[in-house]
Design a protein around this motif. Structure first.
Motif, PDB file in Angstrom:
ATOM      1  N   UNK A  13       1.081  -0.868  -0.002  1.00 47.79           N
ATOM      2  CA  UNK A  13       0.092   0.435   0.642  1.00 47.79           C
ATOM      3  C   UNK A  13       0.636   1.180  -0.449  1.00 47.79           C
ATOM      4  N   UNK A  14       1.908   1.715   0.797  1.00 53.79           N
ATOM      5  CA  UNK A  14       2.353   2.690   0.868  1.00 53.79           C
ATOM      6  C   UNK A  14       3.369   2.213  -0.662  1.00 53.79           C
ATOM      7  N   UNK A  15       3.587   1.818  -1.208  1.00 50.53           N
ATOM      8  CA  UNK A  15       4.509   1.628  -2.037  1.00 50.53           C
ATOM      9  C   UNK A  15       3.776   1.920  -3.583  1.00 50.53           C
ATOM     10  N   UNK A  16       2.786   1.563  -3.336  1.00 52.50           N
ATOM     11  CA  UNK A  16       0.919   2.212  -4.901  1.00 52.50           C
ATOM     12  C   UNK A  16       0.909   3.854  -3.709  1.00 52.50           C
ATOM     13  N   UNK A  17       1.369   4.201  -3.355  1.00 49.33           N
ATOM     14  CA  UNK A  17       0.999   5.875  -3.210  1.00 49.33           C
ATOM     15  C   UNK A  17       2.102   6.173  -3.276  1.00 49.33           C
ATOM     16  N   UNK A  18       3.363   6.002  -3.319  1.00 50.48           N
ATOM     17  CA  UNK A  18       4.551   6.528  -3.817  1.00 50.48           C
ATOM     18  C   UNK A  18       4.937   6.343  -5.317  1.00 50.48           C
ATOM     19  N   UNK A  19       4.620   4.717  -5.971  1.00 50.60           N
ATOM     20  CA  UNK A  19       4.291   4.717  -7.136  1.00 50.60           C
ATOM     21  C   UNK A  19       3.278   5.676  -7.944  1.00 50.60           C
ATOM     22  N   UNK A  20       2.502   6.010  -7.765  1.00 53.58           N
ATOM     23  CA  UNK A  20       1.128   7.109  -8.062  1.00 53.58           C
ATOM     24  C   UNK A  20       1.354   8.486  -7.505  1.00 53.58           C
ATOM     25  N   UNK A  33       1.853   9.897 -23.737  1.00 47.57           N
ATOM     26  CA  UNK A  33       1.100   9.243 -22.336  1.00 47.57           C
ATOM     27  C   UNK A  33       0.165   7.812 -22.483  1.00 47.57           C
ATOM     28  N   UNK A  34       0.386   7.185 -23.370  1.00 51.71           N
ATOM     29  CA  UNK A  34       0.625   5.868 -23.257  1.00 51.71           C
ATOM     30  C   UNK A  34       0.925   4.722 -21.974  1.00 51.71           C
ATOM     31  N   UNK A  35       2.734   5.417 -22.090  1.00 51.26           N
ATOM     32  CA  UNK A  35       3.509   5.296 -21.557  1.00 51.26           C
ATOM     33  C   UNK A  35       3.017   5.150 -19.997  1.00 51.26           C
ATOM     34  N   UNK A  36       3.052   6.166 -19.558  1.00 49.79           N
ATOM     35  CA  UNK A  36       1.856   7.043 -18.642  1.00 49.79           C
ATOM     36  C   UNK A  36       0.731   6.018 -17.554  1.00 49.79           C
ATOM     37  N   UNK A  37       0.141   5.838 -18.866  1.00 46.85           N
ATOM     38  CA  UNK A  37      -1.443   5.371 -18.627  1.00 46.85           C
ATOM     39  C   UNK A  37      -1.060   3.604 -18.113  1.00 46.85           C
ATOM     40  N   UNK A  38       0.023   3.347 -19.008  1.00 48.44           N
ATOM     41  CA  UNK A  38       0.460   1.975 -18.200  1.00 48.44           C
ATOM     42  C   UNK A  38       1.229   1.462 -16.941  1.00 48.44           C
ATOM     43  N   UNK A  39       2.113   2.751 -16.001  1.00 46.74           N
ATOM     44  CA  UNK A  39       2.392   3.016 -14.998  1.00 46.74           C
ATOM     45  C   UNK A  39       1.355   3.295 -14.217  1.00 46.74           C
ATOM     46  N   UNK A  40       0.236   3.460 -14.346  1.00 47.93           N
ATOM     47  CA  UNK A  40      -1.060   3.793 -13.646  1.00 47.93           C
ATOM     48  C   UNK A  40      -1.991   2.821 -13.507  1.00 47.93           C
ATOM     49  N   UNK A  41      -2.181   1.986 -14.528  1.00 48.55           N
ATOM     50  CA  UNK A  41      -2.647   0.727 -13.896  1.00 48.55           C
ATOM     51  C   UNK A  41      -2.455  -0.088 -13.636  1.00 48.55           C
ATOM     52  N   UNK A  42      -0.788   0.131 -12.886  1.00 43.44           N
ATOM     53  CA  UNK A  42       0.326  -0.989 -12.266  1.00 43.44           C
ATOM     54  C   UNK A  42       0.302  -0.446 -11.195  1.00 43.44           C
ATOM     55  N   UNK A  43      -0.735   0.760 -10.889  1.00 42.03           N
ATOM     56  CA  UNK A  43      -0.797   1.216  -9.864  1.00 42.03           C
ATOM     57  C   UNK A  43      -1.763   0.708  -9.117  1.00 42.03           C
ATOM     58  N   UNK A  44      -3.496   1.289 -10.348  1.00 40.42           N
ATOM     59  CA  UNK A  44      -4.471   0.281  -9.324  1.00 40.42           C
ATOM     60  C   UNK A  44      -4.713  -0.702  -9.675  1.00 40.42           C
ATOM     61  N   UNK A  45      -4.198  -1.604  -9.532  1.00 40.48           N
ATOM     62  CA  UNK A  45      -3.797  -3.033  -9.356  1.00 40.48           C
ATOM     63  C   UNK A  45      -3.300  -3.857  -8.596  1.00 40.48           C
ATOM     64  N   UNK A  46      -2.415  -2.839  -8.220  1.00 41.02           N
ATOM     65  CA  UNK A  46      -1.103  -3.078  -7.001  1.00 41.02           C
ATOM     66  C   UNK A  46      -2.809  -2.646  -5.953  1.00 41.02           C
ATOM     67  N   UNK A  47      -2.955  -1.823  -5.557  1.00 43.27           N
ATOM     68  CA  UNK A  47      -4.278  -1.720  -4.724  1.00 43.27           C
ATOM     69  C   UNK A  47      -4.898  -2.145  -4.657  1.00 43.27           C
ATOM     70  N   UNK A  48      -5.841  -2.623  -6.248  1.00 40.82           N
ATOM     71  CA  UNK A  48      -6.701  -3.588  -5.518  1.00 40.82           C
ATOM     72  C   UNK A  48      -6.472  -4.351  -4.694  1.00 40.82           C
ATOM     73  N   UNK A  84       6.596  -5.514 -13.579  1.00 45.59           N
ATOM     74  CA  UNK A  84       6.982  -5.474 -14.748  1.00 45.59           C
ATOM     75  C   UNK A  84       5.780  -4.820 -15.916  1.00 45.59           C
ATOM     76  N   UNK A  85       4.868  -3.675 -15.377  1.00 45.21           N
ATOM     77  CA  UNK A  85       4.460  -2.906 -15.965  1.00 45.21           C
ATOM     78  C   UNK A  85       5.307  -1.544 -15.337  1.00 45.21           C
ATOM     79  N   UNK A  86       5.388  -1.715 -14.124  1.00 41.36           N
ATOM     80  CA  UNK A  86       6.136  -0.592 -13.639  1.00 41.36           C
ATOM     81  C   UNK A  86       7.817  -0.176 -14.780  1.00 41.36           C
ATOM     82  N   UNK A  87       8.477  -1.041 -14.611  1.00 39.72           N
ATOM     83  CA  UNK A  87       9.767  -1.386 -16.052  1.00 39.72           C
ATOM     84  C   UNK A  87       8.900  -1.002 -17.216  1.00 39.72           C
ATOM     85  N   UNK A  88       8.105  -1.672 -17.273  1.00 37.34           N
ATOM     86  CA  UNK A  88       7.986  -1.517 -19.424  1.00 37.34           C
ATOM     87  C   UNK A  88       7.500  -0.637 -19.105  1.00 37.34           C
TER      88      UNK A  88
END
Length: 128
Positions: A13-20, A33-48, A84-88
């Motif tokens: 949870x802490x890492x998801x807040x930091x990543x977000x 914009x596409x890669x920012x969306x990928x980053x956002x998807x990674x954060x969302x799924x980490x939170x879920x 992997x999404x963060x890195x990609x």
């Protein structure tokens, strides 16, 4: 087991807040914009799945072995899918030519998430 699950969820949870926050403030203008969306998807799924872990910790009192399996599946899913999404998403920024090989790891993480949810459902069926 309950303590381990809650500590893991707190760290994720802490890492998801930091990543977000990092994605919103540190990567804006540096990633497409596409890669920012990928980053956002990674954060969302980490939170879920962090929330799923917190819920899972409430089931430890029933002493069902499947709870431990769910914990492993959700944890590995977060690491593989979101990691992997963060890195990609940053492949252009960090210029590591080998990063595209991580592409197949993302769906493995997704399959682990699905297996974790199935496992959670089966564990719930075993509660008397």
């Amino acid at each position: 087991m309950k303590r381990r699950i809650i500590i893991t969820a707190a760290i994720f949870g802490m890492l998801a807040v930091i990543a977000g926050a990092f994605g919103a403030h540190g990567l804006e203008g540096k990633l497409s914009a596409k890669n920012l969306e990928v980053w956002h998807t990674a954060v969302q799924y980490q939170f879920y799945h962090t929330f799923a872990l917190i819920f899972l910790s409430t089931l430890t009192r029933f002493k069902i072995r499947l709870v431990g399996h769910c914990y492993i599946l959700f944890t590995l899913g977060i690491v593989l899918f979101s990691g992997s999404l963060y890195m990609l998403s940053c492949k252009e920024l960090i210029d590591w030519s080998w990063l595209p090989i991580l592409g197949p790891i993302t769906p493995i993480g997704g399959v682990l998430f699905i297996a974790g949810w199935v496992c959670l459902g089966v564990a719930a069926l075993k509660i008397k």
